[in-house]
Design an enzyme around this catalytic site. Structure first.
Site, PDB file in Angstrom:
ATOM      1  N   LYS A  16      -3.908  28.826  -4.396  1.00 49.42           N
ATOM      2  CA  LYS A  16      -4.130  28.794  -2.941  1.00 49.42           C
ATOM      3  C   LYS A  16      -3.256  29.824  -2.227  1.00 49.42           C
ATOM      4  CE  LYS A  16      -3.142  24.330  -2.535  1.00 49.42           C
ATOM      5  NZ  LYS A  16      -2.872  23.923  -3.941  1.00 49.42           N
TER       6      LYS A  16
ATOM      7  N   ARG B 100      11.349  26.085  -9.256  1.00 47.65           N
ATOM      8  CA  ARG B 100      11.464  25.163  -8.124  1.00 47.65           C
ATOM      9  C   ARG B 100      11.846  23.768  -8.608  1.00 47.65           C
ATOM     10  NH1 ARG B 100       5.964  26.062  -4.790  1.00 47.65           N
ATOM     11  NH2 ARG B 100       6.034  23.798  -4.915  1.00 47.65           N
TER      12      ARG B 100
ATOM     13  N   ARG C  43       5.755  28.904 -14.070  1.00 45.46           N
ATOM     14  CA  ARG C  43       5.893  29.632 -12.799  1.00 45.46           C
ATOM     15  C   ARG C  43       7.365  29.709 -12.375  1.00 45.46           C
ATOM     16  NH1 ARG C  43       2.039  28.266  -7.698  1.00 45.46           N
ATOM     17  NH2 ARG C  43       3.398  26.557  -7.132  1.00 45.46           N
TER      18      ARG C  43
ATOM     19  N   ARG D  87      -3.649  17.017   3.057  1.00 51.20           N
ATOM     20  CA  ARG D  87      -3.439  16.537   1.685  1.00 51.20           C
ATOM     21  C   ARG D  87      -3.937  15.105   1.512  1.00 51.20           C
ATOM     22  NH1 ARG D  87       0.136  20.457  -0.398  1.00 51.20           N
ATOM     23  NH2 ARG D  87       1.323  19.739  -2.182  1.00 51.20           N
TER      24      ARG D  87
ATOM     25  N   ARG E 109       2.881  15.462  -9.495  1.00 47.12           N
ATOM     26  CA  ARG E 109       2.146  16.162  -8.423  1.00 47.12           C
ATOM     27  C   ARG E 109       0.646  16.196  -8.737  1.00 47.12           C
ATOM     28  NH1 ARG E 109       4.932  21.724  -8.145  1.00 47.12           N
ATOM     29  NH2 ARG E 109       3.532  22.251  -6.447  1.00 47.12           N
TER      30      ARG E 109
HETATM   31  P1  AMP Z   1       3.134  22.715  -2.222  1.00 47.36           P
HETATM   32  O1  AMP Z   1       3.999  23.919  -2.193  1.00 47.36           O
HETATM   33  O2  AMP Z   1       1.956  22.818  -1.280  1.00 47.36           O
HETATM   34  O3  AMP Z   1       2.723  22.295  -3.598  1.00 47.36           O
HETATM   35  O4  AMP Z   1       3.999  21.507  -1.610  1.00 47.36           O
HETATM   36  C1  AMP Z   1       5.223  21.117  -2.211  1.00 47.36           C
HETATM   37  C2  AMP Z   1       5.555  19.698  -1.793  1.00 47.36           C
HETATM   38  O5  AMP Z   1       5.679  19.614  -0.358  1.00 47.36           O
HETATM   39  C3  AMP Z   1       4.506  18.649  -2.137  1.00 47.36           C
HETATM   40  O6  AMP Z   1       4.634  18.179  -3.472  1.00 47.36           O
HETATM   41  C4  AMP Z   1       4.810  17.567  -1.110  1.00 47.36           C
HETATM   42  O7  AMP Z   1       5.978  16.842  -1.449  1.00 47.36           O
HETATM   43  C5  AMP Z   1       5.142  18.392   0.122  1.00 47.36           C
HETATM   44  N1  AMP Z   1       3.941  18.692   0.944  1.00 47.36           N
HETATM   45  C6  AMP Z   1       3.394  19.919   1.193  1.00 47.36           C
HETATM   46  N2  AMP Z   1       2.330  19.816   1.997  1.00 47.36           N
HETATM   47  C7  AMP Z   1       2.184  18.496   2.272  1.00 47.36           C
HETATM   48  C8  AMP Z   1       1.259  17.737   3.038  1.00 47.36           C
HETATM   49  N3  AMP Z   1       0.246  18.342   3.696  1.00 47.36           N
HETATM   50  N4  AMP Z   1       1.421  16.393   3.075  1.00 47.36           N
HETATM   51  C9  AMP Z   1       2.426  15.780   2.441  1.00 47.36           C
HETATM   52  N5  AMP Z   1       3.331  16.424   1.685  1.00 47.36           N
HETATM   53  C10 AMP Z   1       3.217  17.767   1.602  1.00 47.36           C
END
Ligand code: AMP
Length: 215
Positions: free
Chosen positions: A13, A162, A127, A88, A173
């Site tokens: 994404k 990370r 990654r 999400r 996740r």
């Molecule tokens: P990402 O980089 O998009 O994979 O997001 C990393 C982490 O941030 C996720 O595993 C969640 O803990 C949190 N997060 C990101 N976007 C959201 C969202 N829209 N709703 C809830 N948690 C989020």
């Protein structure tokens, strides 16, 4: 353009959004990046979000909606936006729909990056990310390592794994994605807004998304 990018963590994404923004100046809004920046800066939001993020759990909907209500009304969004990692959950999607209606904005499409679980699992465990929040270049220890180990090619900052990209957090996740986020595919299909792309090579995936947006 005004689009939502759906798909599991590791589907591409962020890469797709970064490439597409060059095409028409739409801003790339990643809720994960905004949250990580808040964690680094030690804000109230960051303190609340960190415990969820480290475990691979979702941050509560209300915190996300408060943050996005502000972000989507910032001036740069007038050119268009690509939402990466948001919504999400179904409640976030409902709240987004109401917010966009209130500010009189219509989404063009929700694009599902349909990438198999074993592919994203392998990508995520290998990654690495530049730790500089202004850079955040993504590397891969197998296919695209930095020229000097542990050091970003672009800005020289440390390249790290990370804290939510340990194997345990990644598996969680993906499970959270299947339970809470994958239902959005049907949600947007029912609204007639869904398009899908599934190429595994990232440059081909970007092209596929562009083609789908034209049709
Ligand atoms: P990402 O980089 O998009 O994979 O997001 C990393 C982490 O941030 C996720 O595993 C969640 O803990 C949190 N997060 C990101 N976007 C959201 C969202 N829209 N709703 C809830 N948690 C989020």
């Amino acid at each position: 353009m005004r689009i939502i990018l759906l798909g599991p963590p590791g589907a591409g994404k962020g890469t797709v959004a970064n490439q597409l923004k060059a095409t028409d100046g739409s801003v790339h809004i990643s809720t994960g990046d905004i949250l990580r920046n808040n964690v680094k800066a030690g804000t109230d939001l960051g303190k609340k979000a960190k415990e969820y993020m480290d475990k691979g759990e979702l941050v509560p909907d209300q915190l996300i909606m408060d943050m996005m209500e502000v972000r989507l009304q910032e001036a740069d969004c007038a050119k268009g936006f690509m939402l990466d990692g948001f919504p999400r959950t179904i409640p976030q999607a409902d709240a987004l729909g109401k917010l966009l209606e209130k500010i009189n904005i219509k989404l063009d499409a929700a694009i599902n990056l349909d990438i198999p679980r074993e592919v994203v699992l392998d990508r995520l465990t290998t990654r690495r990310t530049c730790n500089n929040s202004a850079c955040q270049t993504i590397y891969n220890v197998k296919t695209n390592p930095p020229k000097v180990e542990g050091k970003c090619d672009k800005c020289g900052s440390p390249v790290i794994q990370r804290s939510d990209e340990t194997e345990e957090a990644i598996l969680n996740r993906l499970e959270v994605y299947n339970k809470q986020t994958a239902p959005l595919i049907e949600y947007y299909a029912n609204k007639g807004m869904l398009k899908s792309a599934s190429k595994l090579k990232l440059d081909e995936l970007v092209q596929e998304v562009l083609n789908k947006l034209k049709n």
